[in-house]
Motif scaffolding. Structure first.
Motif, PDB file in Angstrom:
ATOM      1  N   ASN A  88       0.825  -1.202   0.000  1.00 21.29           N
ATOM      2  CA  ASN A  88       0.000   0.000   0.000  1.00 21.29           C
ATOM      3  C   ASN A  88       0.869   1.266   0.000  1.00 21.29           C
ATOM      4  OD1 ASN A  88      -2.103   1.767   0.124  1.00 21.29           O
ATOM      5  ND2 ASN A  88      -2.810   1.171   2.160  1.00 21.29           N
ATOM      6  N   GLU A  89       1.536   1.485  -1.137  1.00 23.16           N
ATOM      7  CA  GLU A  89       2.345   2.685  -1.332  1.00 23.16           C
ATOM      8  C   GLU A  89       1.970   3.289  -2.678  1.00 23.16           C
ATOM      9  OE1 GLU A  89       6.345   1.323  -1.127  1.00 23.16           O
ATOM     10  OE2 GLU A  89       6.267   0.871   1.019  1.00 23.16           O
ATOM     11  N   LYS A  90       2.116   4.612  -2.805  1.00 19.58           N
ATOM     12  CA  LYS A  90       1.604   5.319  -3.982  1.00 19.58           C
ATOM     13  C   LYS A  90       2.092   4.725  -5.290  1.00 19.58           C
ATOM     14  CE  LYS A  90       2.958   9.594  -5.054  1.00 19.58           C
ATOM     15  NZ  LYS A  90       3.014  11.081  -5.037  1.00 19.58           N
ATOM     16  N   TYR A  91       3.387   4.702  -5.500  1.00 23.13           N
ATOM     17  CA  TYR A  91       3.889   4.252  -6.797  1.00 23.13           C
ATOM     18  C   TYR A  91       3.795   2.743  -6.968  1.00 23.13           C
ATOM     19  CZ  TYR A  91       5.275   8.955  -8.025  1.00 23.13           C
ATOM     20  OH  TYR A  91       5.247  10.292  -8.343  1.00 23.13           O
ATOM     21  N   ALA A  92       3.782   2.013  -5.866  1.00 25.15           N
ATOM     22  CA  ALA A  92       3.580   0.561  -5.958  1.00 25.15           C
ATOM     23  C   ALA A  92       2.177   0.265  -6.477  1.00 25.15           C
ATOM     24  CB  ALA A  92       3.789  -0.090  -4.593  1.00 25.15           C
ATOM     25  N   LEU A  93       1.184   1.039  -6.052  1.00 21.50           N
ATOM     26  CA  LEU A  93      -0.191   0.830  -6.508  1.00 21.50           C
ATOM     27  C   LEU A  93      -0.353   1.242  -7.971  1.00 21.50           C
ATOM     28  CD1 LEU A  93      -2.194   2.030  -3.385  1.00 21.50           C
ATOM     29  CD2 LEU A  93      -2.045  -0.304  -4.265  1.00 21.50           C
ATOM     30  N   VAL A  94       0.293   2.342  -8.352  1.00 22.56           N
ATOM     31  CA  VAL A  94       0.242   2.773  -9.753  1.00 22.56           C
ATOM     32  C   VAL A  94       0.851   1.699 -10.652  1.00 22.56           C
ATOM     33  CG1 VAL A  94       1.105   4.459 -11.419  1.00 22.56           C
ATOM     34  CG2 VAL A  94       0.252   5.237  -9.194  1.00 22.56           C
ATOM     35  N   GLU A  95       1.999   1.209 -10.249  1.00 18.27           N
ATOM     36  CA  GLU A  95       2.703   0.210 -11.043  1.00 18.27           C
ATOM     37  C   GLU A  95       1.937  -1.114 -11.086  1.00 18.27           C
ATOM     38  OE1 GLU A  95       7.247  -0.197 -12.039  1.00 18.27           O
ATOM     39  OE2 GLU A  95       6.859  -0.412  -9.904  1.00 18.27           O
ATOM     40  N   TYR A  96       1.383  -1.486  -9.956  1.00 17.92           N
ATOM     41  CA  TYR A  96       0.574  -2.706  -9.892  1.00 17.92           C
ATOM     42  C   TYR A  96      -0.582  -2.656 -10.893  1.00 17.92           C
ATOM     43  CZ  TYR A  96      -3.378  -5.459  -8.190  1.00 17.92           C
ATOM     44  OH  TYR A  96      -4.471  -6.270  -8.110  1.00 17.92           O
ATOM     45  N   ALA A  97      -1.300  -1.517 -10.932  1.00 19.75           N
ATOM     46  CA  ALA A  97      -2.442  -1.404 -11.833  1.00 19.75           C
ATOM     47  C   ALA A  97      -2.014  -1.449 -13.295  1.00 19.75           C
ATOM     48  CB  ALA A  97      -3.203  -0.113 -11.543  1.00 19.75           C
ATOM     49  N   TYR A  98      -0.860  -0.872 -13.597  1.00 13.03           N
ATOM     50  CA  TYR A  98      -0.311  -0.943 -14.949  1.00 13.03           C
ATOM     51  C   TYR A  98      -0.117  -2.410 -15.354  1.00 13.03           C
ATOM     52  CZ  TYR A  98       3.213  -0.345 -18.683  1.00 13.03           C
ATOM     53  OH  TYR A  98       3.908  -0.404 -19.864  1.00 13.03           O
ATOM     54  N   ILE A  99       0.503  -3.184 -14.494  1.00 14.62           N
ATOM     55  CA  ILE A  99       0.769  -4.598 -14.770  1.00 14.62           C
ATOM     56  C   ILE A  99      -0.535  -5.388 -14.881  1.00 14.62           C
ATOM     57  CG2 ILE A  99       1.773  -6.705 -13.773  1.00 14.62           C
ATOM     58  CD1 ILE A  99       3.917  -4.814 -12.504  1.00 14.62           C
ATOM     59  N   PHE A 100      -1.465  -5.107 -13.967  1.00 18.93           N
ATOM     60  CA  PHE A 100      -2.732  -5.835 -13.942  1.00 18.93           C
ATOM     61  C   PHE A 100      -3.568  -5.512 -15.184  1.00 18.93           C
ATOM     62  CE2 PHE A 100      -6.917  -7.093 -12.351  1.00 18.93           C
ATOM     63  CZ  PHE A 100      -6.615  -8.240 -11.625  1.00 18.93           C
ATOM     64  N   HIS A 101      -3.570  -4.236 -15.585  1.00 15.58           N
ATOM     65  CA  HIS A 101      -4.362  -3.863 -16.761  1.00 15.58           C
ATOM     66  C   HIS A 101      -3.787  -4.475 -18.029  1.00 15.58           C
ATOM     67  CE1 HIS A 101      -7.318  -1.701 -19.006  1.00 15.58           C
ATOM     68  NE2 HIS A 101      -6.412  -1.049 -19.712  1.00 15.58           N
ATOM     69  N   ARG A 102      -2.477  -4.531 -18.118  1.00 13.23           N
ATOM     70  CA  ARG A 102      -1.854  -5.170 -19.273  1.00 13.23           C
ATOM     71  C   ARG A 102      -2.319  -6.622 -19.381  1.00 13.23           C
ATOM     72  NH1 ARG A 102       4.409  -4.255 -19.397  1.00 13.23           N
ATOM     73  NH2 ARG A 102       4.279  -5.594 -17.560  1.00 13.23           N
ATOM     74  N   ALA A 103      -2.472  -7.281 -18.250  1.00 16.68           N
ATOM     75  CA  ALA A 103      -2.963  -8.665 -18.253  1.00 16.68           C
ATOM     76  C   ALA A 103      -4.418  -8.735 -18.700  1.00 16.68           C
ATOM     77  CB  ALA A 103      -2.804  -9.283 -16.864  1.00 16.68           C
ATOM     78  N   THR A 104      -5.244  -7.776 -18.274  1.00 14.74           N
ATOM     79  CA  THR A 104      -6.656  -7.806 -18.682  1.00 14.74           C
ATOM     80  C   THR A 104      -6.797  -7.576 -20.187  1.00 14.74           C
ATOM     81  OG1 THR A 104      -7.116  -5.445 -18.294  1.00 14.74           O
ATOM     82  CG2 THR A 104      -7.382  -6.950 -16.417  1.00 14.74           C
ATOM     83  N   LEU A 105      -5.913  -6.768 -20.760  1.00 15.10           N
ATOM     84  CA  LEU A 105      -5.966  -6.561 -22.206  1.00 15.10           C
ATOM     85  C   LEU A 105      -5.561  -7.832 -22.953  1.00 15.10           C
ATOM     86  CD1 LEU A 105      -4.469  -2.961 -22.445  1.00 15.10           C
ATOM     87  CD2 LEU A 105      -6.863  -3.634 -22.761  1.00 15.10           C
ATOM     88  N   PHE A 106      -4.590  -8.553 -22.408  1.00 15.17           N
ATOM     89  CA  PHE A 106      -4.210  -9.837 -22.990  1.00 15.17           C
ATOM     90  C   PHE A 106      -5.408 -10.790 -22.987  1.00 15.17           C
ATOM     91  CE2 PHE A 106      -2.924 -14.224 -21.917  1.00 15.17           C
ATOM     92  CZ  PHE A 106      -2.254 -14.569 -23.086  1.00 15.17           C
ATOM     93  N   LEU A 107      -6.134 -10.821 -21.883  1.00  9.75           N
ATOM     94  CA  LEU A 107      -7.307 -11.681 -21.785  1.00  9.75           C
ATOM     95  C   LEU A 107      -8.397 -11.248 -22.751  1.00  9.75           C
ATOM     96  CD1 LEU A 107      -7.328 -11.883 -17.899  1.00  9.75           C
ATOM     97  CD2 LEU A 107      -6.975 -13.826 -19.435  1.00  9.75           C
ATOM     98  N   THR A 108      -8.576  -9.950 -22.895  1.00 13.64           N
ATOM     99  CA  THR A 108      -9.576  -9.440 -23.828  1.00 13.64           C
ATOM    100  C   THR A 108      -9.266  -9.894 -25.243  1.00 13.64           C
ATOM    101  OG1 THR A 108      -9.923  -7.482 -22.439  1.00 13.64           O
ATOM    102  CG2 THR A 108     -10.702  -7.354 -24.705  1.00 13.64           C
ATOM    103  N   GLN A 109      -7.986  -9.919 -25.591  1.00 10.53           N
ATOM    104  CA  GLN A 109      -7.598 -10.377 -26.921  1.00 10.53           C
ATOM    105  C   GLN A 109      -7.895 -11.863 -27.138  1.00 10.53           C
ATOM    106  OE1 GLN A 109      -3.456  -8.933 -27.478  1.00 10.53           O
ATOM    107  NE2 GLN A 109      -4.376  -7.521 -28.933  1.00 10.53           N
ATOM    108  N   LEU A 110      -7.969 -12.605 -26.042  1.00  9.87           N
ATOM    109  CA  LEU A 110      -8.318 -14.030 -26.140  1.00  9.87           C
ATOM    110  C   LEU A 110      -9.824 -14.241 -26.208  1.00  9.87           C
ATOM    111  CD1 LEU A 110      -5.891 -15.683 -23.533  1.00  9.87           C
ATOM    112  CD2 LEU A 110      -5.609 -15.536 -26.009  1.00  9.87           C
ATOM    113  N   GLY A 111     -10.598 -13.165 -26.060  1.00  8.89           N
ATOM    114  CA  GLY A 111     -12.051 -13.291 -26.048  1.00  8.89           C
ATOM    115  C   GLY A 111     -12.599 -13.590 -24.672  1.00  8.89           C
TER     116      GLY A 111
END
Length: 288
Positions: A88-111
């Motif tokens: 629970n730190e500012k830049y750790a949360l920003v970076e975490y969401a970046y990584i997590f969103h990249r994964a959701t886009l990968f999943l979206t590409q799989l349908g």
């Protein structure tokens, strides 16, 4: 379903899915997800930090009977979840969401459908499924499943409630050189599409807290967050920091697809926003 290779196309078309088909994820798709989660480069964020994401099948702890999603209804028929952990730190949360969103886009590409859940969900049930390290906690999860063909009426109603299709205009989000002058699409030049991808990105309650200021020479784009006072104070962390990680991910992936080179730097230009709730986060600089 074939993979959509354009991430810009994927970002334009992605929607949060809350109603899923009853069929399980195919072995082929599960293998692709597991392969993605084994690639260490997929967990390196924009500041060089790393995140952790776990694949959690639905079971007796993580029920498939419907997970309450705050006041916005239920998640129906999820077949699995992606669960991420961060400190629970500012830049750790920003970076975490970046990584997590990249994964959701990968999943979206799989349908495979996804839906960010950062508010009301039972964190304890997920903590029983994964091993938390040190000061880690679970900022958010996403259900996984194939979108149900007849989901449209249900999900459209929910999208209306959360105003998911009511995106702010450019002149409400983006600025030219200073916070006193709105940025137009025409003046954004080569960065028009990456900036538009920020506008289209998902955010908690569709608040769209990101504010961007493009430098006069068009070589630097400063990212700010405009906090909604007391928005997530009851959760013990600033959920809107996740939105900034999403914005950075959308912007950078669009730049890469368009072959616009650049990198992230924390270098506050000390611009006066005129809003006490606006805070500098990071800058993207062309080149390198």
């Amino acid at each position: 379903m074939s993979v959509i290779h354009s991430l810009i196309e994927t970002m334009r078309g992605r929607q949060s899915i809350r109603t899923y088909d009853t069929k399980s994820l195919s072995d082929s798709d599960q293998n692709k997800i597991n392969a993605y989660l084994k690639e260490s480069q997929n967990f390196i964020g924009p500041f060089g930090g790393t995140g952790r994401i776990h694949f959690v099948p639905v079971n007796h702890n993580v029920t498939d009977k419907g997970i309450k999603l705050g006041t916005y209804g239920f998640i129906k028929n999820p077949k699995a979840y992606l669960v991420g952990t961060a400190v629970n730190e500012k830049y750790a949360l920003v970076e975490y969401a970046y990584i997590f969103h990249r994964a959701t886009l990968f999943l979206t590409q799989l349908g495979i459908g996804t839906c960010w859940m950062g508010g009301t969900f039972n964190r304890n049930s997920f903590e029983e499924e994964i091993q938390l390290a040190g000061e880690e906690f679970i900022p958010c999860v996403t259900p996984l499943g194939y979108p149900k063909d007849k989901q449209r009426v249900f999900d459209k109603a929910l999208r209306f409630v959360v105003k998911a299709d009511n995106k702010k205009r450019w002149d409400q989000l983006f600025y030219d050189s200073t916070f006193k002058k709105a940025l137009t699409k025409e003046k954004a030049e080569q960065l028009e599409i990456p900036i538009e991808m920020v506008r289209l990105g998902p955010s908690a309650s569709n608040k769209q807290p990101w504010r961007l200021v493009l430098s006069e020479d068009r070589k630097v784009c400063h990212f700010y967050i405009q906090h909604t006072p007391n928005y997530s104070s009851s959760l013990g962390y600033d959920m809107q920091l996740l939105d900034m990680g999403i914005a950075m991910c959308q912007f950078e992936l669009a730049c890469k697809e368009l072959q616009i080179a650049g990198s992230w730097e924390i270098d506050d230009p000390q611009l006066q926003s005129g809003n006490e709730h606006t805070e500098y986060i990071v800058s993207w600089k062309r080149g390198k």
